[in-house]
Design a protein around this motif. Structure first.
Motif, PDB file in Angstrom:
ATOM      1  N   ILE A 132       0.855  -1.187   0.000  1.00 54.41           N
ATOM      2  CA  ILE A 132       0.000   0.000   0.000  1.00 54.41           C
ATOM      3  C   ILE A 132       0.892   1.239   0.000  1.00 54.41           C
ATOM      4  O   ILE A 132       1.813   1.352   0.813  1.00 54.41           O
ATOM      5  CB  ILE A 132      -0.925   0.015   1.230  1.00 54.41           C
ATOM      6  CG1 ILE A 132      -1.797  -1.237   1.259  1.00 54.41           C
ATOM      7  CG2 ILE A 132      -1.801   1.267   1.212  1.00 54.41           C
ATOM      8  CD1 ILE A 132      -2.671  -1.342   2.490  1.00 54.41           C
ATOM      9  N   VAL A 133       0.605   2.143  -0.911  1.00 55.21           N
ATOM     10  CA  VAL A 133       1.386   3.366  -1.049  1.00 55.21           C
ATOM     11  C   VAL A 133       0.449   4.560  -0.888  1.00 55.21           C
ATOM     12  O   VAL A 133      -0.560   4.668  -1.591  1.00 55.21           O
ATOM     13  CB  VAL A 133       2.088   3.439  -2.421  1.00 55.21           C
ATOM     14  CG1 VAL A 133       2.851   4.756  -2.564  1.00 55.21           C
ATOM     15  CG2 VAL A 133       3.029   2.249  -2.606  1.00 55.21           C
ATOM     16  N   GLU A 134       0.768   5.434   0.036  1.00 55.10           N
ATOM     17  CA  GLU A 134       0.001   6.668   0.185  1.00 55.10           C
ATOM     18  C   GLU A 134       0.702   7.790  -0.571  1.00 55.10           C
ATOM     19  O   GLU A 134       1.932   7.894  -0.530  1.00 55.10           O
ATOM     20  CB  GLU A 134      -0.129   7.040   1.663  1.00 55.10           C
ATOM     21  CG  GLU A 134      -0.978   8.281   1.903  1.00 55.10           C
ATOM     22  CD  GLU A 134      -1.193   8.574   3.378  1.00 55.10           C
ATOM     23  OE1 GLU A 134      -1.256   9.759   3.746  1.00 55.10           O
ATOM     24  OE2 GLU A 134      -1.286   7.598   4.166  1.00 55.10           O
ATOM     25  N   VAL A 135      -0.080   8.599  -1.279  1.00 51.76           N
ATOM     26  CA  VAL A 135       0.465   9.692  -2.081  1.00 51.76           C
ATOM     27  C   VAL A 135      -0.151  10.998  -1.606  1.00 51.76           C
ATOM     28  O   VAL A 135      -1.375  11.109  -1.477  1.00 51.76           O
ATOM     29  CB  VAL A 135       0.173   9.487  -3.584  1.00 51.76           C
ATOM     30  CG1 VAL A 135       0.780  10.625  -4.408  1.00 51.76           C
ATOM     31  CG2 VAL A 135       0.718   8.139  -4.058  1.00 51.76           C
ATOM     32  N   GLY A 155      -7.601   4.265  -3.769  1.00 48.70           N
ATOM     33  CA  GLY A 155      -8.676   4.856  -2.991  1.00 48.70           C
ATOM     34  C   GLY A 155      -8.359   6.302  -2.666  1.00 48.70           C
ATOM     35  O   GLY A 155      -7.185   6.705  -2.638  1.00 48.70           O
ATOM     36  N   ASP A 156      -9.399   7.106  -2.415  1.00 53.87           N
ATOM     37  CA  ASP A 156      -9.208   8.490  -2.001  1.00 53.87           C
ATOM     38  C   ASP A 156      -8.772   8.543  -0.545  1.00 53.87           C
ATOM     39  O   ASP A 156      -9.066   7.645   0.247  1.00 53.87           O
ATOM     40  CB  ASP A 156     -10.508   9.282  -2.166  1.00 53.87           C
ATOM     41  CG  ASP A 156     -10.679   9.827  -3.570  1.00 53.87           C
ATOM     42  OD1 ASP A 156      -9.680  10.311  -4.140  1.00 53.87           O
ATOM     43  OD2 ASP A 156     -11.801   9.784  -4.097  1.00 53.87           O
ATOM     44  N   GLY A 157      -8.080   9.612  -0.188  1.00 53.32           N
ATOM     45  CA  GLY A 157      -7.725   9.834   1.196  1.00 53.32           C
ATOM     46  C   GLY A 157      -6.495   9.055   1.636  1.00 53.32           C
ATOM     47  O   GLY A 157      -5.890   8.313   0.852  1.00 53.32           O
ATOM     48  N   PRO A 158      -6.125   9.202   2.906  1.00 50.13           N
ATOM     49  CA  PRO A 158      -4.964   8.486   3.446  1.00 50.13           C
ATOM     50  C   PRO A 158      -5.158   6.975   3.386  1.00 50.13           C
ATOM     51  O   PRO A 158      -6.287   6.479   3.333  1.00 50.13           O
ATOM     52  CB  PRO A 158      -4.885   8.978   4.895  1.00 50.13           C
ATOM     53  CG  PRO A 158      -5.640  10.266   4.914  1.00 50.13           C
ATOM     54  CD  PRO A 158      -6.723  10.122   3.895  1.00 50.13           C
TER      55      PRO A 158
END
Length: 208
Positions: A132-135, A155-158
């Protein structure tokens, strides 16, 4: 429901276009790669589509086995649309189409809408591995499921929980990656992307 229009050609490309060649269909698939969505959320992230056309395309996708509709249990009590396994098989098609279309992006026009999560697919093409990568962008945050074989692709958000990697970059850098002018690896090397996290994806990006 009226029968699907067909090119009436014994060709797999023509048969595929019978199902997804109508305007908006592949963009609906792009949105549903984020997982189950309500009609209102779909409409909000497809600027320019009329309610009648969106409803018609969703009916066609249900008929053709690309998407399903189900009712959420209370307290949600709302209907959501989601891709079937057959619909999810369109991910590599969208990725190939997006890669081919990079040369057509050019500069953003004043009339062009943009959503932060529209950068998801170009960034996914740049990631090698699973996790999982958060951008984080100025326009908003979104997260990616690199290497996902089922379930949401982004997905949207953190990110839910601790991501394997956290990428912080500006919109100009993300746009350059989306246009194919810059690779994610190059952007990291040049210090244009801040990579945080202790997961394998974060370490591999920092070690490139």
């Amino acid at each position: 429901m009226p029968p699907r229009r067909s090119y009436d050609q014994y060709c797999s490309a023509a048969r595929a276009l019978d199902l997804v060649g109508d305007r908006w269909t592949l963009l609906i698939v792009r949105e549903l790669l984020a997982g189950p969505l309500r009609y209102t959320d779909l409409h909000a992230d497809l600027p320019g589509v009329s309610t009648d056309v969106l409803a018609s395309r969703l009916r066609d996708m249900e008929r053709d086995g690309l998407a399903t509709r189900r009712r959420l249990p209370p307290p949600g009590a709302a209907s959501v649309y989601e891709l079937t396994d057959r619909g999810r098989e369109l991910l590599p098609v969208l990725q190939a189409l997006g890669a081919w279309g990079q040369a057509e992006l050019g500069e953003r026009r004043p009339t062009d809408a943009v959503r932060a999560h529209w950068f998801s697919l170009p960034l996914l093409r740049q990631l090698d591995g699973e996790g999982i990568v958060e951008v984080r962008l100025e326009e908003g945050h979104f997260h990616l499921y690199a290497g996902a074989e089922d379930g949401p692709v982004y997905g949207d958000g953190p990110a839910p929980g601790e991501p394997d990697a956290l990428l912080v970059l500006d919109t100009g850098t993300c746009t350059a990656i989306g246009r194919g002018e810059l690779s994610l690896v190059q952007a990291v090397r040049e210090g244009r992307v801040e990579v945080n996290g202790d997961g394998t994806l974060a370490k591999s990006l920092r070690d490139t």
